[in-house]
Scaffold this motif. Sequence first.
Motif, PDB file in Angstrom:
ATOM      1  N   ARG A 171       0.825  -1.214   0.000  1.00 58.73           N
ATOM      2  CA  ARG A 171       0.000   0.000   0.000  1.00 58.73           C
ATOM      3  C   ARG A 171       0.855   1.260   0.000  1.00 58.73           C
ATOM      4  N   LEU A 172       2.032   1.193   0.608  1.00 57.15           N
ATOM      5  CA  LEU A 172       2.896   2.373   0.664  1.00 57.15           C
ATOM      6  C   LEU A 172       3.684   2.574  -0.626  1.00 57.15           C
ATOM      7  N   ARG A 173       4.030   1.492  -1.285  1.00 58.17           N
ATOM      8  CA  ARG A 173       4.905   1.593  -2.458  1.00 58.17           C
ATOM      9  C   ARG A 173       4.307   2.445  -3.582  1.00 58.17           C
ATOM     10  N   PRO A 174       3.019   2.288  -3.938  1.00 57.99           N
ATOM     11  CA  PRO A 174       2.487   3.065  -5.073  1.00 57.99           C
ATOM     12  C   PRO A 174       2.451   4.571  -4.855  1.00 57.99           C
ATOM     13  N   VAL A 175       2.474   5.015  -3.593  1.00 61.20           N
ATOM     14  CA  VAL A 175       2.402   6.458  -3.335  1.00 61.20           C
ATOM     15  C   VAL A 175       3.768   7.031  -2.982  1.00 61.20           C
ATOM     16  N   GLY A 176       4.828   6.272  -3.261  1.00 63.72           N
ATOM     17  CA  GLY A 176       6.181   6.780  -3.076  1.00 63.72           C
ATOM     18  C   GLY A 176       6.672   6.768  -1.647  1.00 63.72           C
TER      19      GLY A 176
END
Length: 254
Positions: A171-176
């Motif tokens: 969940r954190l990876r796609p928003v940088g």
Amino acid sequence: MRSQGNEGGLAQAVVRRLNLLRPLSESAVAALERAISEGLFRAGPGEDLVAEGDPIDSVRVVLSGWLFRHKTLEDGRRQIVNFILPGETCDAHAYLLPAIDHSISTATSVAYAEIKRPHFETLMASERTLAEAFMCETVLNNAIQREWAINLGRRAALEKVAHLFCEIYERLRPVGHADGNSCSFPVTQMDLADATGLSVVHLNRTVQELRAAGLIILRERTLTIPDLDALKSAALFSPGYLQLYRQSKGPSPQ
């Protein structure tokens, strides 16, 4: 204590996440950024942003920091039912109900924006891509909640904890908000126990087991996953329920 703030550039995670769910038009991005800039707030760790039973008159979007949704029994036992991460919305469309059925508290210091109901409804009516993105987020949150129910009801302790680590990272990876194979993980063992339905002792033993197997490194509020595929295998993790995350090709036409 909650206070108003003047945060520059913090809308990036929100825009990036919504744009992954539905490509946003340029006008939608501009309108959302304006709405966020007009309602900025900060809160410290350990604060209740919303208490169960409160009426809701605005939509809150998280710009930075972590929060969690929870329910507490009369004897004080608490169940965390989800974490709310940077770029995510606390309660889109919750204002349609007379009161919220759970509490939302801060796990860390947070920056967030409040968009009052009339303003939010105007945005949804005037910006189709934004309305679709927020609806996709609601569908995605429902899918995540179903997966949490399976986690609590059917997975073994090691699978529960490993699954939560996989999901948070994904969940954190796609928003940088991931750096290579590492991401922030600023929650206490008590929070983690309350999110997985384990005692603190059992949770600690399970985390140590994952460490000993070389599946995770958890140090100084940072989670590192040396081999994501191996951790997913141990967790029986399938990312299909997060399928609404997809790479956007940029703003869509009006």
